[in-house]
Write a protein that holds these residues in place. Sequence first.
Motif, PDB file in Angstrom:
ATOM      1  N   GLY A 249       0.776  -1.231   0.000  1.00  0.00           N
ATOM      2  CA  GLY A 249       0.000   0.000   0.000  1.00  0.00           C
ATOM      3  C   GLY A 249       0.807   1.280   0.000  1.00  0.00           C
ATOM      4  N   GLN A 250       2.117   1.192  -0.057  1.00  0.00           N
ATOM      5  CA  GLN A 250       2.990   2.369  -0.074  1.00  0.00           C
ATOM      6  C   GLN A 250       3.606   2.536  -1.464  1.00  0.00           C
ATOM      7  OE1 GLN A 250       3.913   4.854   2.278  1.00  0.00           O
ATOM      8  NE2 GLN A 250       4.827   5.667   0.393  1.00  0.00           N
ATOM      9  N   VAL A 251       3.530   3.756  -1.994  1.00  0.00           N
ATOM     10  CA  VAL A 251       4.151   4.059  -3.293  1.00  0.00           C
ATOM     11  C   VAL A 251       5.547   4.606  -3.037  1.00  0.00           C
ATOM     12  CG1 VAL A 251       3.941   5.299  -5.475  1.00  0.00           C
ATOM     13  CG2 VAL A 251       1.874   4.639  -4.207  1.00  0.00           C
ATOM     14  N   MET A 252       6.523   4.083  -3.746  1.00  0.00           N
ATOM     15  CA  MET A 252       7.903   4.524  -3.540  1.00  0.00           C
ATOM     16  C   MET A 252       8.642   4.606  -4.868  1.00  0.00           C
ATOM     17  SD  MET A 252       9.104   1.062  -1.588  1.00  0.00           S
ATOM     18  CE  MET A 252       7.562   1.085  -0.648  1.00  0.00           C
ATOM     19  N   SER A 253       9.704   5.400  -4.864  1.00  0.00           N
ATOM     20  CA  SER A 253      10.504   5.614  -6.068  1.00  0.00           C
ATOM     21  C   SER A 253      11.951   5.816  -5.650  1.00  0.00           C
ATOM     22  CB  SER A 253       9.983   6.840  -6.829  1.00  0.00           C
ATOM     23  OG  SER A 253      10.627   6.997  -8.078  1.00  0.00           O
ATOM     24  N   PRO A 254      12.923   5.459  -6.500  1.00  0.00           N
ATOM     25  CA  PRO A 254      14.329   5.609  -6.113  1.00  0.00           C
ATOM     26  C   PRO A 254      14.736   7.054  -5.843  1.00  0.00           C
ATOM     27  CG  PRO A 254      14.118   4.132  -7.996  1.00  0.00           C
ATOM     28  CD  PRO A 254      12.774   4.751  -7.786  1.00  0.00           C
TER      29      PRO A 254
ATOM     30  N   LEU B 194       7.042  12.143 -13.347  1.00  0.00           N
ATOM     31  CA  LEU B 194       7.140  11.702 -11.955  1.00  0.00           C
ATOM     32  C   LEU B 194       6.800  12.848 -11.011  1.00  0.00           C
ATOM     33  CD1 LEU B 194       7.917   9.438  -9.965  1.00  0.00           C
ATOM     34  CD2 LEU B 194      10.276  10.251 -10.094  1.00  0.00           C
ATOM     35  N   SER B 195       7.255  14.053 -11.347  1.00  0.00           N
ATOM     36  CA  SER B 195       6.915  15.224 -10.533  1.00  0.00           C
ATOM     37  C   SER B 195       5.416  15.476 -10.538  1.00  0.00           C
ATOM     38  CB  SER B 195       7.653  16.462 -11.056  1.00  0.00           C
ATOM     39  OG  SER B 195       9.054  16.309 -10.939  1.00  0.00           O
ATOM     40  N   ALA B 196       4.785  15.272 -11.693  1.00  0.00           N
ATOM     41  CA  ALA B 196       3.332  15.453 -11.778  1.00  0.00           C
ATOM     42  C   ALA B 196       2.604  14.418 -10.916  1.00  0.00           C
ATOM     43  CB  ALA B 196       2.878  15.350 -13.234  1.00  0.00           C
ATOM     44  N   LEU B 197       3.120  13.193 -10.887  1.00  0.00           N
ATOM     45  CA  LEU B 197       2.503  12.151 -10.054  1.00  0.00           C
ATOM     46  C   LEU B 197       2.585  12.489  -8.572  1.00  0.00           C
ATOM     47  CD1 LEU B 197       3.656   8.802 -11.741  1.00  0.00           C
ATOM     48  CD2 LEU B 197       1.348   9.785 -11.718  1.00  0.00           C
ATOM     49  N   CYS B 198       3.630  13.218  -8.191  1.00  0.00           N
ATOM     50  CA  CYS B 198       3.775  13.593  -6.781  1.00  0.00           C
ATOM     51  C   CYS B 198       2.637  14.487  -6.307  1.00  0.00           C
ATOM     52  CB  CYS B 198       5.117  14.280  -6.554  1.00  0.00           C
ATOM     53  SG  CYS B 198       6.538  13.171  -6.656  1.00  0.00           S
ATOM     54  N   ASP B 199       1.949  15.154  -7.249  1.00  0.00           N
ATOM     55  CA  ASP B 199       0.791  15.965  -6.885  1.00  0.00           C
ATOM     56  C   ASP B 199      -0.454  15.111  -6.669  1.00  0.00           C
ATOM     57  OD1 ASP B 199       2.257  18.308  -7.045  1.00  0.00           O
ATOM     58  OD2 ASP B 199       1.775  18.633  -9.160  1.00  0.00           O
ATOM     59  N   LYS B 200      -0.398  13.844  -7.100  1.00  0.00           N
ATOM     60  CA  LYS B 200      -1.574  12.972  -7.025  1.00  0.00           C
ATOM     61  C   LYS B 200      -1.377  11.778  -6.113  1.00  0.00           C
ATOM     62  CE  LYS B 200      -2.707  14.105 -11.843  1.00  0.00           C
ATOM     63  NZ  LYS B 200      -2.874  13.561 -13.205  1.00  0.00           N
ATOM     64  N   LEU B 201      -0.112  11.422  -5.850  1.00  0.00           N
ATOM     65  CA  LEU B 201       0.196  10.259  -5.034  1.00  0.00           C
ATOM     66  C   LEU B 201       1.189  10.631  -3.945  1.00  0.00           C
ATOM     67  CD1 LEU B 201       0.814   7.610  -7.857  1.00  0.00           C
ATOM     68  CD2 LEU B 201      -1.255   7.815  -6.453  1.00  0.00           C
ATOM     69  N   ALA B 202       1.113   9.969  -2.818  1.00  0.00           N
ATOM     70  CA  ALA B 202       2.094  10.158  -1.746  1.00  0.00           C
ATOM     71  C   ALA B 202       3.261   9.219  -2.035  1.00  0.00           C
ATOM     72  CB  ALA B 202       1.470   9.854  -0.392  1.00  0.00           C
ATOM     73  N   ILE B 203       4.290   9.730  -2.681  1.00  0.00           N
ATOM     74  CA  ILE B 203       5.432   8.918  -3.100  1.00  0.00           C
ATOM     75  C   ILE B 203       6.597   9.124  -2.138  1.00  0.00           C
ATOM     76  CG2 ILE B 203       7.074   8.426  -4.948  1.00  0.00           C
ATOM     77  CD1 ILE B 203       5.023   9.416  -6.955  1.00  0.00           C
ATOM     78  N   GLU B 204       7.119   8.041  -1.620  1.00  0.00           N
ATOM     79  CA  GLU B 204       8.298   8.087  -0.757  1.00  0.00           C
ATOM     80  C   GLU B 204       9.537   7.829  -1.614  1.00  0.00           C
ATOM     81  OE1 GLU B 204      10.389   5.734   3.025  1.00  0.00           O
ATOM     82  OE2 GLU B 204       8.499   5.010   2.152  1.00  0.00           O
TER      83      GLU B 204
ATOM     84  N   ALA C 288      -6.230   2.063  -7.017  1.00  0.00           N
ATOM     85  CA  ALA C 288      -6.612   2.195  -5.608  1.00  0.00           C
ATOM     86  C   ALA C 288      -5.830   3.317  -4.941  1.00  0.00           C
ATOM     87  CB  ALA C 288      -6.381   0.869  -4.876  1.00  0.00           C
ATOM     88  N   GLN C 289      -4.562   3.469  -5.313  1.00  0.00           N
ATOM     89  CA  GLN C 289      -3.751   4.552  -4.750  1.00  0.00           C
ATOM     90  C   GLN C 289      -4.279   5.914  -5.190  1.00  0.00           C
ATOM     91  OE1 GLN C 289      -1.128   4.590  -2.584  1.00  0.00           O
ATOM     92  NE2 GLN C 289      -1.547   2.411  -2.266  1.00  0.00           N
ATOM     93  N   PHE C 290      -4.633   6.042  -6.466  1.00  0.00           N
ATOM     94  CA  PHE C 290      -5.204   7.304  -6.948  1.00  0.00           C
ATOM     95  C   PHE C 290      -6.523   7.606  -6.235  1.00  0.00           C
ATOM     96  CE2 PHE C 290      -2.639   6.751 -10.968  1.00  0.00           C
ATOM     97  CZ  PHE C 290      -1.932   7.947 -10.844  1.00  0.00           C
ATOM     98  N   ALA C 291      -7.345   6.584  -6.063  1.00  0.00           N
ATOM     99  CA  ALA C 291      -8.636   6.778  -5.400  1.00  0.00           C
ATOM    100  C   ALA C 291      -8.442   7.188  -3.949  1.00  0.00           C
ATOM    101  CB  ALA C 291      -9.453   5.489  -5.488  1.00  0.00           C
ATOM    102  N   LYS C 292      -7.474   6.578  -3.268  1.00  0.00           N
ATOM    103  CA  LYS C 292      -7.209   6.898  -1.861  1.00  0.00           C
ATOM    104  C   LYS C 292      -6.764   8.349  -1.703  1.00  0.00           C
ATOM    105  CE  LYS C 292      -3.403   5.419   0.085  1.00  0.00           C
ATOM    106  NZ  LYS C 292      -2.378   4.516   0.688  1.00  0.00           N
TER     107      LYS C 292
END
Length: 270
Positions: free
Chosen positions: A190-195, A207-217, A263-267
């Motif tokens: 359930g955790q989104v992560m990136s290098p 990837l920067s745009a996704l950071c506005d929509k997902l909680a990326i670690e 599910a991550q986008f919906a959350k």
Amino acid sequence: MSKLKQTIKIITPDTTISTQDRGLNYGDGFFTTASVVNSVVEHWDLHKARLEECAQRLFFPELDLTAIEREVNHAISDTQTGISKIVITRGAGGRGYGLPDTPSIQVLISIMPAVSHYKSWQQQGVSLAVSDVKLAHQPLLAGLKTLNRLEQVLIKKQMSSLECDDVVVLDYDNNVIECSAANLFAIKDGQVMSPKLDRCGITGVYLSALCDKLAIEFKAIQLDELLAMDAVFMCNSLMGVVPVARIADTQFDIECSKALLAAQFAKESV
């Protein structure tokens, strides 16, 4: 450094560039590549932010982004779907590697057709190998999309002998960094992560745009950790998000991957 001369060229078959240009001689410049949809550059604000960051960190004069935006819009006015590439160099001048006292910034705008196979990648997923070519550390350039891309040239050359769509690229500490021309992100429990990209690699606009929509670690990820993820994706401004179906001998269920991402986008939208 104050704003100095800036020349903008929309590339045609007749366009010329000085043989003394520092971008040609030293890779002294940077670029961004954007998707054009319905004559609009997607994520333009983030592409502008990338150009600004590159200019600041590489000690370029302040760019006239208003003029660049105007010329880009003119260049894509008849393009429904395609690619816009903006290359910026420090122009000609200076002795050897030394910077010119009065740089003449060159802005080169190219418009190209869209890449046709990305839609099938989005639906069917991709197969990744692991590249033998590793990225060196240079924190001063980490994250930037500079004109110095010889590592990627070598990665693509080695990739051509492999049976895969792209490759996972590591650094010399064997941390996962990116693909040959895209970022990676993954989902685990359930955790989104990136290098982390603080020592090498490119911080992609998508990837920067996704950071506005997902909680990326953003964290250090070793290859064995990547292979143990519940889902893995690659992304960039041209392909969007593409699920990974295989890395080396490890398989991923891309329908499950798509469901986990949805599910991550919906959350995050709640």
